[in-house]
Write a protein that holds these residues in place. Sequence first.
Motif, PDB file in Angstrom:
ATOM      1  N   ASN A 166      36.431  34.291  33.857  1.00 19.13           N
ATOM      2  CA  ASN A 166      37.399  34.096  34.933  1.00 19.13           C
ATOM      3  C   ASN A 166      38.068  32.741  34.790  1.00 19.13           C
ATOM      4  O   ASN A 166      37.455  31.777  34.328  1.00 19.13           O
ATOM      5  CB  ASN A 166      36.683  34.177  36.292  1.00 19.13           C
ATOM      6  N   ASN A 180      40.368  38.946  38.110  1.00 19.00           N
ATOM      7  CA  ASN A 180      39.299  39.714  38.739  1.00 19.00           C
ATOM      8  C   ASN A 180      39.481  39.844  40.247  1.00 19.00           C
ATOM      9  O   ASN A 180      39.133  40.876  40.831  1.00 19.00           O
ATOM     10  CB  ASN A 180      37.944  39.059  38.426  1.00 19.00           C
ATOM     11  N   GLU A 209      32.761  36.088  37.495  1.00 16.72           N
ATOM     12  CA  GLU A 209      33.661  37.240  37.438  1.00 16.72           C
ATOM     13  C   GLU A 209      33.382  38.220  38.574  1.00 16.72           C
ATOM     14  O   GLU A 209      34.302  38.715  39.225  1.00 16.72           O
ATOM     15  CB  GLU A 209      33.517  37.952  36.094  1.00 16.72           C
TER      16      GLU A 209
END
Length: 344
Positions: A166, A180, A209
């Motif tokens: 991420n 995400n 994430e």
Amino acid sequence: MARSDTDGKPGVGRARTITDLARLAGVSAGTVSRALAGNSLVNAKTRDRIQELARDHGFQLNRVASNLRRQKTGVIGVVIPLGHDRRQQVSDTFFMTLLGHLADALTEEGYDLMLRRVIPDHDGDWLDRFIGSGMIDGVIVIGQSDQFARIEEVAARYRPMVVWGNREPGQVHCAVGSDNRLGGQLAARRLIEGGATHLAFLGDPEPIEFAARYAGARDAAEAAGVPIDVYPTHLSPDRMAGEITAHIDTIVGRANGIFAATDTLAVAALRELRERGVAVPGRMRLVGFDDLPISAQTMPPLTTVHQDIAAGARGLVDLLLRRIAGEDAASLVMPPALVARDTA
């Protein structure tokens, strides 16, 4: 009949590394390195013998010599840190899908891949030791797990590293991955638009994430005035099945929409719901995340959030090679997309 692995010589295994060649030649690895590089410090007879042995074992001498002269290994390290779920396996469908695409992309660029799975609790210097081993030209980290701070620390002084994960505001390390949070919003909206009035998030909300996916689902749920509950679930096979069984006991009597943090969890939940006779999508709606190949093969086919894993693998390799070459390379955030099938 005697086994012959190479060149018709019974019982001789194919050498894969310079160390293997050194053992077969009865010399040091340093002597092999110098001989393959054509160094005159190695006498001609020994040099010729080592180079002939290398040819017998399929070494590409020009490439090996070039790498040695440039102090390059021709190998990219790929490491999977599992601090948040120490019993998760590399055989996880997501890992295997991404690794397959990475292997293809690296091979096309002339690199080999060295894979490591690490448990950070057992090895606090897991990343430093890998990059300092002298065996790799750069490293791809698959997943930030609970190691964001460690990855940031290393990235501040080591450039040839790219991470699947991420993108957080202000982070130092170069990352490739999906948005995400947006993916979580897409999943929850689909469930709500399909009639869900109470949502369940199935997954571990701690890794970065998954936390972003849950945050996105919560955004959409709060905007619609729909409650959402978290059911922490691990991906390690020895824990996942039992946890999902226990969670479904509660979810079926409480919620009518499930957002699973991965397709792996969604498929396991779908199996459990089917065994209980819970109609999907009639009584329960279900959305996964990843769009792995298996998601189109379930009964009914799984509605999921697509992240382009193949494009992500190519992005990881492209950005890493640019960083190895000394270029600046910013993070790549890929847009997710909802794949509407039959479970929601």
